[in-house]
Design a protein around this motif. Structure first.
Motif, mmCIF file in Angstrom:
data_model
loop_
_atom_site.group_PDB
_atom_site.id
_atom_site.type_symbol
_atom_site.label_atom_id
_atom_site.label_comp_id
_atom_site.label_asym_id
_atom_site.label_seq_id
_atom_site.Cartn_x
_atom_site.Cartn_y
_atom_site.Cartn_z
ATOM 1 N N LEU A 40 12.304 15.695 12.762
ATOM 2 C CA LEU A 40 11.203 15.567 11.807
ATOM 3 C C LEU A 40 9.860 15.446 12.522
ATOM 4 C CD1 LEU A 40 12.842 13.116 9.264
ATOM 5 C CD2 LEU A 40 12.354 15.537 8.908
ATOM 6 N N ALA A 41 9.832 14.690 13.620
ATOM 7 C CA ALA A 41 8.589 14.543 14.377
ATOM 8 C C ALA A 41 8.158 15.886 14.953
ATOM 9 C CB ALA A 41 8.768 13.518 15.491
ATOM 10 N N LYS A 42 9.101 16.661 15.434
ATOM 11 C CA LYS A 42 8.785 17.991 15.984
ATOM 12 C C LYS A 42 8.203 18.886 14.892
ATOM 13 C CE LYS A 42 10.901 22.008 18.122
ATOM 14 N NZ LYS A 42 12.164 22.651 18.503
ATOM 15 N N ARG A 43 8.810 18.873 13.726
ATOM 16 C CA ARG A 43 8.319 19.703 12.624
ATOM 17 C C ARG A 43 6.919 19.262 12.186
ATOM 18 N NH1 ARG A 43 7.200 24.178 10.535
ATOM 19 N NH2 ARG A 43 7.402 24.326 8.289
ATOM 20 N N ALA A 44 6.677 17.957 12.142
ATOM 21 C CA ALA A 44 5.355 17.453 11.780
ATOM 22 C C ALA A 44 4.318 17.928 12.792
ATOM 23 C CB ALA A 44 5.372 15.928 11.698
ATOM 24 N N ARG A 45 4.662 17.866 14.092
ATOM 25 C CA ARG A 45 3.730 18.348 15.133
ATOM 26 C C ARG A 45 3.442 19.837 14.964
ATOM 27 N NH1 ARG A 45 6.932 15.127 18.329
ATOM 28 N NH2 ARG A 45 8.058 16.931 19.155
ATOM 29 N N GLU A 46 4.468 20.607 14.618
ATOM 30 C CA GLU A 46 4.269 22.041 14.405
ATOM 31 C C GLU A 46 3.273 22.307 13.273
ATOM 32 O OE1 GLU A 46 8.239 23.389 13.645
ATOM 33 O OE2 GLU A 46 8.783 23.435 15.779
ATOM 34 N N LEU A 47 3.227 21.394 12.315
ATOM 35 C CA LEU A 47 2.306 21.520 11.192
ATOM 36 C C LEU A 47 0.956 20.860 11.453
ATOM 37 C CD1 LEU A 47 4.858 20.856 8.318
ATOM 38 C CD2 LEU A 47 3.846 23.057 8.954
ATOM 39 N N GLY A 48 0.814 20.253 12.642
ATOM 40 C CA GLY A 48 -0.461 19.655 13.006
ATOM 41 C C GLY A 48 -0.615 18.198 12.627
ATOM 42 N N TYR A 49 0.475 17.524 12.368
ATOM 43 C CA TYR A 49 0.439 16.123 11.994
ATOM 44 C C TYR A 49 1.296 15.302 12.953
ATOM 45 C CZ TYR A 49 -1.212 17.884 7.497
ATOM 46 O OH TYR A 49 -1.922 18.518 6.524
ATOM 47 N N THR A 50 1.106 13.983 12.865
ATOM 48 C CA THR A 50 2.058 13.095 13.509
ATOM 49 C C THR A 50 3.067 12.680 12.440
ATOM 50 O OG1 THR A 50 0.874 11.061 12.982
ATOM 51 C CG2 THR A 50 0.273 12.178 15.051
ATOM 52 N N LEU A 51 4.192 12.189 12.858
ATOM 53 C CA LEU A 51 5.187 11.738 11.894
ATOM 54 C C LEU A 51 4.636 10.565 11.081
ATOM 55 C CD1 LEU A 51 8.007 12.196 10.807
ATOM 56 C CD2 LEU A 51 8.873 10.652 12.565
ATOM 57 N N THR A 55 4.526 10.351 7.023
ATOM 58 C CA THR A 55 5.324 9.334 6.327
ATOM 59 C C THR A 55 4.515 8.135 5.871
ATOM 60 O OG1 THR A 55 5.877 8.204 8.384
ATOM 61 C CG2 THR A 55 7.393 9.937 7.629
ATOM 62 N N GLY A 56 3.327 7.947 6.444
ATOM 63 C CA GLY A 56 2.527 6.779 6.116
ATOM 64 C C GLY A 56 2.977 5.535 6.854
ATOM 65 N N VAL A 57 3.836 5.709 7.861
ATOM 66 C CA VAL A 57 4.334 4.581 8.649
ATOM 67 C C VAL A 57 3.394 4.338 9.808
ATOM 68 C CG1 VAL A 57 6.260 3.761 10.061
ATOM 69 C CG2 VAL A 57 6.706 5.071 7.992
ATOM 70 N N SER A 58 3.181 3.079 10.124
ATOM 71 C CA SER A 58 2.302 2.694 11.213
ATOM 72 C C SER A 58 2.736 3.321 12.528
ATOM 73 C CB SER A 58 2.305 1.170 11.343
ATOM 74 O OG SER A 58 1.699 0.765 12.539
ATOM 75 N N LYS A 59 1.778 3.461 13.451
ATOM 76 C CA LYS A 59 2.075 4.023 14.763
ATOM 77 C C LYS A 59 2.917 3.087 15.612
ATOM 78 C CE LYS A 59 -1.814 7.112 15.441
ATOM 79 N NZ LYS A 59 -2.889 7.474 16.353
ATOM 80 N N THR A 60 2.841 1.797 15.349
ATOM 81 C CA THR A 60 3.603 0.867 16.172
ATOM 82 C C THR A 60 5.076 1.008 15.848
ATOM 83 O OG1 THR A 60 3.324 -0.914 14.574
ATOM 84 C CG2 THR A 60 1.715 -0.790 16.371
ATOM 85 N N GLN A 61 5.863 1.121 16.872
ATOM 86 C CA GLN A 61 7.299 1.283 16.722
ATOM 87 C C GLN A 61 7.998 0.022 17.196
ATOM 88 O OE1 GLN A 61 9.044 3.945 15.554
ATOM 89 N NE2 GLN A 61 7.147 4.955 14.995
ATOM 90 N N PRO A 62 8.997 -0.424 16.477
ATOM 91 C CA PRO A 62 9.763 -1.561 16.978
ATOM 92 C C PRO A 62 10.562 -1.125 18.213
ATOM 93 C CG PRO A 62 10.801 -0.654 15.025
ATOM 94 C CD PRO A 62 9.486 0.076 15.221
#
Length: 102
Positions: A40-51, A55-62
């Motif tokens: 999903l992250a790869k597809r989002a990048r292909e479209l010019g977005y971050t995941l 998704t509206g999820v914060s950049k901070t990852q647990p």
């Protein structure tokens, strides 16, 4: 992997095998989810977005989980901070931390 004659195993050996299977299944499911997330992250990048933007999820990852509870494969621990009770109990029961790695 060789065949296991489950009829020859004791109750304790069967319970240990069941625990290992539960942990392995939880790890497999986690890897499948991570693979799906990477796709999903790869597809989002292909479209010019971050995941996160999609998704509206914060950049901070647990932190990624490193250990799974042998008695309950739905419980995990990343290996940092206070040890969960199930981890302490597993150590007291003779499990090695390496045996609980995902």
């Amino acid at each position: 992997m060789g065949a296991i004659d489950i009829d020859a195993l004791s109750r304790e050996e069967l319970e240990e095998l069941q625990t290992k299977i539960d942990v392995a299944l939880a790890a497999l499911e986690r890897r499948r989810r991570l693979d799906a997330l990477a796709d999903l992250a790869k597809r989002a990048r292909e479209l010019g977005y971050t995941l996160g933007e999609v998704t509206g999820v914060s950049k901070t990852q647990p932190r990624a989980n490193r250990y799974a509870n042998p008695a309950n494969p739905d419980e995990f621990w990343c290996g940092r901070g206070r040890k969960p009770r199930w981890f302490e109990q597993a150590m007291a029961a003779g499990w090695a931390p390496e045996e609980l790695l995902i």
